[in-house]
Design a protein around this motif. Sequence first.
Motif, short mmCIF file in Angstrom:
data_model
loop_
_atom_site.label_atom_id
_atom_site.label_comp_id
_atom_site.label_asym_id
_atom_site.label_seq_id
_atom_site.Cartn_x
_atom_site.Cartn_y
_atom_site.Cartn_z
N PHE A 39 -4.28 10.49 -18.16
CA PHE A 39 -4.06 11.58 -17.21
C PHE A 39 -4.93 11.45 -15.97
CE2 PHE A 39 -7.51 12.88 -19.95
CZ PHE A 39 -8.42 13.46 -19.10
N ASP A 40 -6.04 10.70 -16.08
CA ASP A 40 -6.99 10.58 -14.97
C ASP A 40 -6.89 9.22 -14.28
OD1 ASP A 40 -7.86 9.08 -17.10
OD2 ASP A 40 -9.97 9.57 -16.85
N GLN A 41 -5.73 8.58 -14.35
CA GLN A 41 -5.61 7.19 -13.92
C GLN A 41 -5.29 6.99 -12.45
OE1 GLN A 41 -2.43 5.86 -12.85
NE2 GLN A 41 -1.57 7.89 -13.06
N ASN A 42 -5.14 8.04 -11.67
CA ASN A 42 -4.59 7.91 -10.32
C ASN A 42 -5.24 6.84 -9.46
OD1 ASN A 42 -2.67 8.79 -8.35
ND2 ASN A 42 -4.37 9.75 -7.26
N CYS A 59 4.62 5.94 -15.10
CA CYS A 59 3.48 6.67 -15.65
C CYS A 59 2.20 6.45 -14.85
CB CYS A 59 3.24 6.25 -17.09
SG CYS A 59 4.64 6.49 -18.19
N PHE A 60 2.26 5.60 -13.84
CA PHE A 60 1.06 5.21 -13.11
C PHE A 60 1.26 5.30 -11.60
CE2 PHE A 60 1.06 2.73 -17.11
CZ PHE A 60 -0.13 3.20 -17.67
N ASN A 61 0.14 5.19 -10.88
CA ASN A 61 0.18 5.11 -9.43
C ASN A 61 0.60 3.68 -9.05
OD1 ASN A 61 -0.35 4.85 -6.71
ND2 ASN A 61 -2.35 5.83 -6.79
N PRO A 62 1.76 3.51 -8.40
CA PRO A 62 2.25 2.17 -8.08
C PRO A 62 1.27 1.34 -7.24
CG PRO A 62 3.96 3.80 -7.69
CD PRO A 62 2.68 4.56 -7.96
N GLN A 63 0.43 1.99 -6.45
CA GLN A 63 -0.51 1.27 -5.59
C GLN A 63 -1.59 0.55 -6.39
OE1 GLN A 63 -1.88 4.31 -2.87
NE2 GLN A 63 -0.22 3.88 -1.42
N ASP A 102 -9.22 -1.21 -15.08
CA ASP A 102 -9.77 -0.02 -15.74
C ASP A 102 -8.91 0.41 -16.92
OD1 ASP A 102 -11.81 0.46 -13.64
OD2 ASP A 102 -10.05 0.84 -12.39
N ILE A 103 -7.61 0.12 -16.82
CA ILE A 103 -6.64 0.52 -17.83
C ILE A 103 -5.73 -0.66 -18.14
CG2 ILE A 103 -4.54 1.91 -18.18
CD1 ILE A 103 -5.93 4.14 -16.58
N ARG A 134 -10.23 1.37 -20.73
CA ARG A 134 -9.52 1.76 -21.95
C ARG A 134 -8.22 0.96 -22.05
NH1 ARG A 134 -8.56 7.70 -20.79
NH2 ARG A 134 -8.71 6.88 -18.67
N ILE A 135 -7.81 0.69 -23.26
CA ILE A 135 -6.58 -0.04 -23.51
C ILE A 135 -5.73 0.74 -24.51
CG2 ILE A 135 -7.75 -1.49 -25.23
CD1 ILE A 135 -5.73 -3.72 -24.49
N LEU A 136 -4.45 0.87 -24.21
CA LEU A 136 -3.51 1.51 -25.12
C LEU A 136 -2.52 0.45 -25.60
CD1 LEU A 136 -2.27 4.06 -26.47
CD2 LEU A 136 -0.86 4.31 -24.41
N ILE A 137 -2.43 0.30 -26.90
CA ILE A 137 -1.48 -0.63 -27.49
C ILE A 137 -0.49 0.17 -28.33
CG2 ILE A 137 -1.18 -2.56 -29.08
CD1 ILE A 137 -3.83 -3.67 -28.10
#
Length: 199
Positions: A39-42, A59-63, A102-103, A134-137
């Motif tokens: 949620f804080d990934q902008n 789900c992410f900021n394209p930039q 970062d992600i 952080r990593i999400l698998i």
Amino acid sequence: MLKKLRDYFVQHPVYFIILRKIIELNFRKEKKLIREVFFDQNKKKVLDIGCGTGEYLDCFNPQNYTGIDISSDYIKYARKTRKGKFLVMDATNLSFPNGSFDIILIAAIIHHLDDRNAHAVLRQAKRVLGKNGRILIMEDAKIKSLDNPIVRFVQKYDLGAKIRTPDKYRDMLSKYFISMREWEFINGGCTYYASLMKK
């Protein structure tokens, strides 16, 4: 016959993404989970390993997003239809410097890989993940409590021949990352094990 049809879809990114959206209910649960944990990934740099057609870019900021995939056809399609940065790259040999992101997201990739290549991907992911990253698998998994005839049918014809149990994934991932939270869920015809982790 069904395997030939599956292989035809896989070779055509437009058809394959439509098929996957049908089977996985437009990835609703996967996208909901991604948005909740990041949620804080902008303003954070994101790497989507095995991005395919770039479905999770939404789900992410394209930039700040980079998607990589070994398939040039899928990357070509992603570049035509999405705004992020897309690169053809082998996930077992990433060309990014240490700590670049970062992600990191790895969704439905490891179940296509044998143990040797899966470990190579995870080593590379750990290397390019930043110190506080952080990593999400999220991986197709064999989960008895969520099993049903539709899931068994989908897994039978899945191209990924290495669909593991949550315990198998957990054991593999623990060699590289520290688990923060885990999930098991079903979405359409697919059952998933997911883990949010850090270094």
